[in-house]
Design a protein around this motif. Structure first.
Motif, PDB file in Angstrom:
ATOM      1  N   ILE A   9       0.668  -1.275   0.054  1.00 19.95           N
ATOM      2  CA  ILE A   9       0.123  -0.268   0.196  1.00 19.95           C
ATOM      3  C   ILE A   9       0.823   1.131  -0.020  1.00 19.95           C
ATOM      4  N   GLU A  40      -2.516  -5.701  -3.877  1.00 17.87           N
ATOM      5  CA  GLU A  40      -2.494  -4.444  -4.521  1.00 17.87           C
ATOM      6  C   GLU A  40      -3.618  -4.136  -5.497  1.00 17.87           C
ATOM      7  N   SER A  74      -6.671  -4.424  -4.965  1.00 17.07           N
ATOM      8  CA  SER A  74      -7.712  -4.040  -4.303  1.00 17.07           C
ATOM      9  C   SER A  74      -7.492  -2.455  -3.818  1.00 17.07           C
ATOM     10  N   THR A  75      -6.249  -2.234  -3.651  1.00 17.06           N
ATOM     11  CA  THR A  75      -5.682  -1.024  -2.698  1.00 17.06           C
ATOM     12  C   THR A  75      -5.268   0.228  -3.531  1.00 17.06           C
ATOM     13  N   ARG A  76      -4.948  -0.110  -4.910  1.00 15.80           N
ATOM     14  CA  ARG A  76      -4.456   1.154  -5.696  1.00 15.80           C
ATOM     15  C   ARG A  76      -4.577   0.781  -7.008  1.00 15.80           C
ATOM     16  N   GLU A 132     -11.161  -0.981  -7.279  1.00 13.99           N
ATOM     17  CA  GLU A 132     -11.366  -2.347  -7.657  1.00 13.99           C
ATOM     18  C   GLU A 132     -12.071  -2.362  -9.259  1.00 13.99           C
TER      19      GLU A 132
END
Length: 131
Positions: free
Chosen positions: A19, A54, A56-58, A118
């Protein structure tokens, strides 16, 4: 730390670096595991992140997927749905994600649960997956 707490701590460190620094979990995790000194049974706990947290996070870019095979892209894209509890109709995907303790196949539609990041990543991955 007791070993299971050390495994969880290592998983947290990997997730944090994904993240914070844009690291790639599939490249970072093996390096961290090799230096960890964890026993094999506890090393398995660390991999509970999934292969591609990653996604789902960026927002992903070309460098995130250019080295992946089509099957790996399929897994990356579908891991997004799996994290939200999608019950896969395709048996091999159901079997693949069932190895993770976090996977709970509960829903036939999770599209309403996806974040903006996402949704964008699903579209992005699909463009390259179809090539």
């Amino acid at each position: 730390f007791p070993v299971t707490i050390a495994a969880r701590q290592l998983a947290y460190e990997v997730f944090r670096e994904v993240i914070r620094n844009g690291e790639y979990s599939n490249l970072l995790l093996p390096r961290k595991l090799s230096r960890s000194g964890l026993e094999e049974r506890d090393r398995a706990l660390v991999t509970e992140l999934g292969e591609f947290p990653e996604a789902s996070t960026r927002y992903l870019g070309y460098n995130d997927i250019s080295h992946l095979t089509k099957d790996e892209m399929t897994i990356m894209r579908n891991e997004i749905f799996a994290r939200h509890g999608y019950a896969f109709k395709t048996q091999w995907l159901q079997d693949y994600f069932s190895k993770y303790s976090w996977y709970r196949p509960l829903y036939t539609d999770v599209s309403y649960q996806l974040s903006e990041i996402e949704r964008a990543n699903v579209k992005f991955i699909l463009q390259y997956e179809k090539r």
